[in-house]
Write a protein that holds these residues in place. Structure first.
Motif, mmCIF file in Angstrom:
data_model
loop_
_atom_site.group_PDB
_atom_site.id
_atom_site.type_symbol
_atom_site.label_atom_id
_atom_site.label_comp_id
_atom_site.label_asym_id
_atom_site.label_seq_id
_atom_site.Cartn_x
_atom_site.Cartn_y
_atom_site.Cartn_z
ATOM 1 N N GLN A 73 7.252 -54.705 -21.468
ATOM 2 C CA GLN A 73 6.944 -53.300 -21.195
ATOM 3 C C GLN A 73 7.766 -52.764 -20.029
ATOM 4 O O GLN A 73 8.147 -51.594 -20.032
ATOM 5 C CB GLN A 73 5.444 -53.147 -20.962
ATOM 6 N N SER A 123 -5.368 -55.871 -23.796
ATOM 7 C CA SER A 123 -5.708 -54.579 -24.394
ATOM 8 C C SER A 123 -4.565 -53.578 -24.224
ATOM 9 O O SER A 123 -4.501 -52.561 -24.920
ATOM 10 C CB SER A 123 -6.989 -54.011 -23.774
ATOM 11 N N SER A 124 -3.641 -53.881 -23.305
ATOM 12 C CA SER A 124 -2.480 -53.015 -23.069
ATOM 13 C C SER A 124 -1.293 -53.349 -23.974
ATOM 14 O O SER A 124 -0.255 -52.688 -23.892
ATOM 15 C CB SER A 124 -2.033 -53.127 -21.610
#
Length: 208
Positions: free
Chosen positions: A172, A192-193
């Motif tokens: 990311q 969850s990201s």
């Protein structure tokens, strides 16, 4: 449009959890007289070897020594490592579709030679970036950006498949989509990201 898929190795392409934990246990017992249970060593999965050793060493010299001994002990357990189901099939399909395929791993080049090459998968990959190739390592973005430069790929057109928080942060930070390899990942609420969650390798095809 996604035209590049990069993979982590341990916990993503090959199942090495038993190998890494048992070899590190052996190393700590021999070098530090410590008998450390499996669950206390799960932190080593998905991070560079020298980073893992830091917890049990008090100097750079000791880190290097323990890491070297650990690398030798890994060789005693490598026959326990196995390819995750459907991995070779998905690599075949990705290549057939003209997708650029690469590896970005925390293993060194020597570790890749000793622990990965015998699986016979090297021809599937257009690039292989190891911890020997960059000064900064995951969770920094540099290894993934280095791989994309070698391929001429763009982060926004790329997916990085991995099983650790370090993998997610690296991906990311680089601007690539992170795909969580659930088949090799430990439960962590931070996942969850993740941009994508994959139950099986073949699901990657749904995102091309």
């Amino acid at each position: 449009m996604i035209n590049t898929v990069l993979f982590d190795v341990d916990g993503t392409i090959i199942d090495t959890e038993f190998v890494m934990i048992k070899s590190f246990q052996k190393t700590l017992l021999e070098e530090k007289k410590l008998n450390v249970p499996d669950e206390n060593l799960e932190y080593i999965l998905g991070i560079p070897g020298k980073k893992a050793v830091e917890r049990y060493a008090s100097s750079e010299e000791e880190i290097d020594k323990i890491h070297s001994i650990w690398a030798d002990n890994v060789k005693l357990y490598t026959y326990h490592a196995s390819l995750f189901p459907d991995l070779e099939e998905i690599l075949t399909q990705l290549k057939a579709k003209g997708v650029q395929v690469g590896i970005v791993t925390s293993k060194t080049s020597e570790e890749m030679k000793n622990e990965f090459d015998h699986f016979g998968l090297n021809d599937y990959f257009d690039v292989c970036v190891t911890a020997s190739d960059t000064k900064k390592h995951k969770p920094n973005a540099e290894p993934i950006l280095y791989a994309l430069r070698k391929l001429g790929g763009l982060p926004e057109e790329s997916i990085y498949v991995g099983d650790s928080i370090y993998d997610m942060h690296s991906s990311q930070s680089a601007g690539a989509k992170f795909a969580l390899a659930k088949w090799g990942a430990k439960e962590n609420t931070l996942f969850s990201s993740a941009d994508i969650t994959l139950e099986s390798p073949l699901e990657i095809l749904d995102y091309l």
